[in-house]
Motif scaffolding. Structure first.
Motif, PDB file in Angstrom:
ATOM      1  N   LEU A  38       0.795  -1.227   0.000  1.00 44.13           N
ATOM      2  CA  LEU A  38       0.000   0.000   0.000  1.00 44.13           C
ATOM      3  C   LEU A  38       0.830   1.281   0.000  1.00 44.13           C
ATOM      4  N   GLU A  39       2.052   1.225   0.485  1.00 39.74           N
ATOM      5  CA  GLU A  39       2.838   2.465   0.558  1.00 39.74           C
ATOM      6  C   GLU A  39       2.996   3.154  -0.799  1.00 39.74           C
ATOM      7  N   PRO A  40       3.195   2.399  -1.911  1.00 40.48           N
ATOM      8  CA  PRO A  40       3.318   3.082  -3.206  1.00 40.48           C
ATOM      9  C   PRO A  40       2.025   3.725  -3.700  1.00 40.48           C
ATOM     10  N   ILE A  41       0.850   3.271  -3.196  1.00 41.55           N
ATOM     11  CA  ILE A  41      -0.404   3.818  -3.721  1.00 41.55           C
ATOM     12  C   ILE A  41      -1.109   4.745  -2.734  1.00 41.55           C
ATOM     13  N   ILE A  42      -0.619   4.830  -1.503  1.00 41.41           N
ATOM     14  CA  ILE A  42      -1.176   5.755  -0.519  1.00 41.41           C
ATOM     15  C   ILE A  42      -0.080   6.742  -0.121  1.00 41.41           C
ATOM     16  N   LYS A  43      -0.344   8.024  -0.312  1.00 37.57           N
ATOM     17  CA  LYS A  43       0.654   9.048  -0.019  1.00 37.57           C
ATOM     18  C   LYS A  43       0.061  10.130   0.879  1.00 37.57           C
ATOM     19  N   VAL A  44       0.531  10.181   2.120  1.00 35.59           N
ATOM     20  CA  VAL A  44       0.210  11.281   3.024  1.00 35.59           C
ATOM     21  C   VAL A  44       1.311  12.325   2.853  1.00 35.59           C
ATOM     22  N   ASP A  45       0.940  13.577   2.635  1.00 32.54           N
ATOM     23  CA  ASP A  45       1.947  14.625   2.464  1.00 32.54           C
ATOM     24  C   ASP A  45       2.891  14.650   3.658  1.00 32.54           C
ATOM     25  N   LYS A  49       7.961   7.267   6.868  1.00 35.10           N
ATOM     26  CA  LYS A  49       8.290   6.055   6.120  1.00 35.10           C
ATOM     27  C   LYS A  49       8.149   4.831   7.024  1.00 35.10           C
ATOM     28  N   GLU A  50       8.091   3.648   6.413  1.00 34.11           N
ATOM     29  CA  GLU A  50       7.985   2.416   7.180  1.00 34.11           C
ATOM     30  C   GLU A  50       9.006   1.392   6.687  1.00 34.11           C
ATOM     31  N   GLN A 246       1.523   6.308   8.278  1.00 34.36           N
ATOM     32  CA  GLN A 246       2.214   7.447   7.665  1.00 34.36           C
ATOM     33  C   GLN A 246       1.988   8.738   8.447  1.00 34.36           C
ATOM     34  N   LEU A 247       0.916   8.782   9.242  1.00 34.48           N
ATOM     35  CA  LEU A 247       0.604   9.985  10.020  1.00 34.48           C
ATOM     36  C   LEU A 247       1.351  10.043  11.351  1.00 34.48           C
ATOM     37  N   THR A 253       4.620  -1.202  11.650  1.00 33.90           N
ATOM     38  CA  THR A 253       4.906  -2.428  10.896  1.00 33.90           C
ATOM     39  C   THR A 253       6.021  -3.217  11.579  1.00 33.90           C
ATOM     40  N   LYS A 254       6.889  -2.521  12.328  1.00 31.59           N
ATOM     41  CA  LYS A 254       8.026  -3.140  13.038  1.00 31.59           C
ATOM     42  C   LYS A 254       8.916  -3.947  12.082  1.00 31.59           C
ATOM     43  N   GLY A 255       8.829  -3.630  10.781  1.00 33.99           N
ATOM     44  CA  GLY A 255       9.649  -4.334   9.796  1.00 33.99           C
ATOM     45  C   GLY A 255       8.993  -5.573   9.209  1.00 33.99           C
ATOM     46  N   TYR A 256       7.748  -5.896   9.593  1.00 32.60           N
ATOM     47  CA  TYR A 256       7.060  -7.090   9.099  1.00 32.60           C
ATOM     48  C   TYR A 256       6.255  -6.782   7.834  1.00 32.60           C
TER      49      TYR A 256
END
Length: 339
Positions: A38-45, A49-50, A246-247, A253-256
């Motif tokens: 989801l990170e590539p398709i959801i962008k909070v200004d 990062k995760e 992202q907020l 995610t703790k890297g998982y």
């Protein structure tokens, strides 16, 4: 000696085999879809990062041809559904697709609402008009409007809710006309339509559409969710987790690599979805380590129980986690050790 097949007969066989690929049967086939980060398709200004990832999972569905029908008959995790089971007796494929896209849009709104409020940020809405979910056959709108149209003016007036639109239409008499201004495929169009009583409800006047509010969520910082043509409400939980992550500064995610499914209500409640068995397979193939499944308050036929059964059947090491709410998922993630 081998008997040679005449060229004409060979060509006929080839045509029949190829034709079988394009001849549609009155069935739909569902099979495992994809698990998409989801990170590539959801962008909070200016979002954080995760190190790990959140993933939505999908079910692939398409019209059956002869070969896909036979394949679904023998494969364990492919399902066949009749057209009536998917579309209903009066629903067109166009209306079904429009409804699925609306459900996805509503799912995104709920996910943004939940994530921002949980992050302690304000949420507001701007009413934009009416989204046409379906058109009643034989009513005045039939042939003029279609599922997916977005009406934003009626007789030159803009309303602040669909209730106001319905109240305005209720004041009309049979034979009166209304002029609708609407968007279709990003083009502004207009149509003048008569109103008349509904057959099932003679005292109710209208043009013959089922509708929902078309509204825009206002948040700061801005968030953009690009889902292309993915439909349905089942990614709501995972959308909300990605936006929330992202907020907030802490990376939950703790890297998982975390997949999951489930609808999301504005109060954070996670609801059940269809095809969870197929989504377990998709998540496992994508390398997910954790999968959130709707628990349905421990019901015997819950999504969670079906997910656990499938996970055992395919021998995955992926951890299946039951959740009834957004808070359940966040609490679980915050207790995880850093990978």
């Amino acid at each position: 000696m081998r008997r040679k097949i005449p060229l004409g007969a060979f060509l006929v066989i080839v045509i029949i085999l190829i034709g079988g690929m394009f001849y549609s049967l009155p069935y739909y086939v569902t099979k495992p879809g994809m698990a998409k980060e989801l990170e590539p398709i959801i962008k909070v200004d200016n979002g954080y990062k995760e190190k790990g990832s959140f993933m939505l999972t999908t079910v692939s569905m398409g019209k059956a041809n002869i070969y896909s029908y036979l394949e679904a008959k023998v494969k364990k995790y492919e399902e066949l559904y009749s057209e009536d089971q998917i579309l209903g007796k009066k629903e067109t494929e166009e209306e079904y697709n429009a409804q699925q896209l609306y459900l996805m849009a509503a799912s995104k709104l709920n996910a943004i609402d939940v994530a921002y409020r949980k992050a302690g940020l304000p949420v507001n809405y701007k009413y934009k008009g009416i989204y046409v979910v379906s058109v009643v056959p034989g009513m005045p709108a039939d042939g003029k409007l279609q599922a997916g149209d977005r009406i934003f003016k009626v007789d030159g007036h803009q309303f602040s809710s669909s209730e106001q639109f319905i109240a305005y239409m209720a004041k009309k008499n049979e034979g009166d006309q209304v002029t609708l201004t609407y968007l279709r495929n990003k083009k502004t169009l207009s149509a003048t339509i008569n109103v008349k009583p509904f057959k099932e409800q003679p005292k109710k006047i209208g043009i013959g559409i089922s509708l929902v509010d078309d509204k825009e969520i206002i948040v700061n910082p801005n968030v953009n969710v690009e889902t292309d043509e993915i439909g349905g409400p089942s990614a709501g939980l995972m959308f909300s987790l990605e936006i929330y992550n992202q907020l907030t500064k802490e990376d939950i995610t703790k890297g998982y690599h975390i997949a999951g499914t489930g609808t999301i209500d504005v109060d954070g409640t996670v609801g059940p979805i269809g095809g969870i068995e197929l989504k377990i397979i998709a998540a496992d193939k994508a390398g997910a380590e954790i999968f959130f499944a709707p628990n349905e308050k421990g019901a015997k036929d819950s999504n969670y129980r079906a997910a656990v059964k499938t996970a055992k059947d395919i021998g995955t090491k992926m951890k299946i986690v039951p959740v009834d709410s957004f808070d359940d998922a966040v609490r679980y993630l915050k207790k995880l050790p850093q990978k």
